[in-house]
Write a protein that holds these residues in place. Sequence first.
Motif, PDB file in Angstrom:
ATOM      1  N   PRO A 256       8.055   2.947  -5.480  1.00 23.10           N
ATOM      2  CA  PRO A 256       7.815   3.143  -6.657  1.00 23.10           C
ATOM      3  C   PRO A 256       6.595   1.447  -6.887  1.00 23.10           C
ATOM      4  O   PRO A 256       5.416   2.177  -7.882  1.00 23.10           O
ATOM      5  CB  PRO A 256       8.908   2.157  -7.185  1.00 23.10           C
ATOM      6  N   GLU A 257       6.994   0.473  -5.962  1.00 21.24           N
ATOM      7  CA  GLU A 257       5.966  -0.330  -5.839  1.00 21.24           C
ATOM      8  C   GLU A 257       3.827   0.120  -5.398  1.00 21.24           C
ATOM      9  O   GLU A 257       3.297  -0.306  -6.124  1.00 21.24           O
ATOM     10  CB  GLU A 257       6.119  -1.323  -4.998  1.00 21.24           C
ATOM     11  N   LYS A 258       3.768   1.140  -4.667  1.00 24.46           N
ATOM     12  CA  LYS A 258       2.533   1.440  -4.487  1.00 24.46           C
ATOM     13  C   LYS A 258       2.523   2.620  -5.275  1.00 24.46           C
ATOM     14  O   LYS A 258       1.177   2.670  -5.910  1.00 24.46           O
ATOM     15  CB  LYS A 258       2.440   2.403  -3.024  1.00 24.46           C
ATOM     16  N   PHE A 259       3.403   3.917  -5.874  1.00 21.45           N
ATOM     17  CA  PHE A 259       3.149   4.142  -6.738  1.00 21.45           C
ATOM     18  C   PHE A 259       2.717   3.420  -8.204  1.00 21.45           C
ATOM     19  O   PHE A 259       1.183   4.528  -8.918  1.00 21.45           O
ATOM     20  CB  PHE A 259       3.813   5.050  -7.134  1.00 21.45           C
ATOM     21  N   LYS A 260       3.445   2.194  -9.006  1.00 19.34           N
ATOM     22  CA  LYS A 260       3.154   1.996 -10.255  1.00 19.34           C
ATOM     23  C   LYS A 260       1.414   0.322  -9.882  1.00 19.34           C
ATOM     24  O   LYS A 260       0.563   0.916 -10.380  1.00 19.34           O
ATOM     25  CB  LYS A 260       4.042   0.530 -10.302  1.00 19.34           C
TER      26      LYS A 260
END
Length: 278
Positions: A256-260
Amino acid sequence: MIKKISILALALLLTACANKSAKSEKEPHVSDADTAKALSRLLGGEPKKVDENKLAKYPLGSEKNPIRVGGPGGQRSYLSRLVCENNEPVSSFTRQGSAGPGPFGSIIDIYEVLCDTNKGVVTHSVYLDMYHGDYEETRPAAGFIALNPDCWRPLKKAMEFREQKNFNAALEQIELHNQCDKSEERMSYYYHLGWTYAEMGESTKAIEAYSEGLKTQPNYPFAFWRRGLAYEKLGKIAEAHADYKTAYTLGMKNNPEKFKEFLNENPDVAEKLMPRNQ
């Protein structure tokens, strides 16, 4: 914008395609030459010129003749490709620290590399200089019998050719990657094949390629995103929206962090993938 998408998407692809084994530092990696050059400049400029004949007097991978690579990723890539004397890949490698300035004037690193042989575990100390982004070492370090090919290098070249609109050359490099890569997950091949077909205006071929890749790695969000773009080009809006929704769900689930971060840096992509009620 396109280059930023390419680099981050490829980084996430390589992470997603990494071999899930206990060998903690053996993930596929593409060397970042620009990073290596930047680090070299921070240390005071370009590496010193050294007489290659003098270097050759010392074992390759020793303190006086370190392995030249581009960046920390280049170190991991090189070490993961070494073949031990029993014709098996290294079992693990661990950075032991820095060894001070090497022959090129930059700080060199020491890695402990283990080979699990029928004679027991054999330990090697390999010295690497990561400030050589343009140098490609094709020889194995002393104590090893071979160096497996870097299957990711043709893929990096394919990306460069694709950005230049030299699609035939890009397809050739993608096929070279396919011939070299023996992993079970084939997403890297099909993803870049589909991407190149899409850039060529061959949306149907692009969809076929992405779909084949998803058979081997069904949790890769960027393949759904790009397949959605191809569907949209063909006017298949329902299929496109379904793929966009799946891409967003998988991206938020996997990393999630990288995708955000990816969505924040690429608002045009976010507009496609974000749920309509957000």
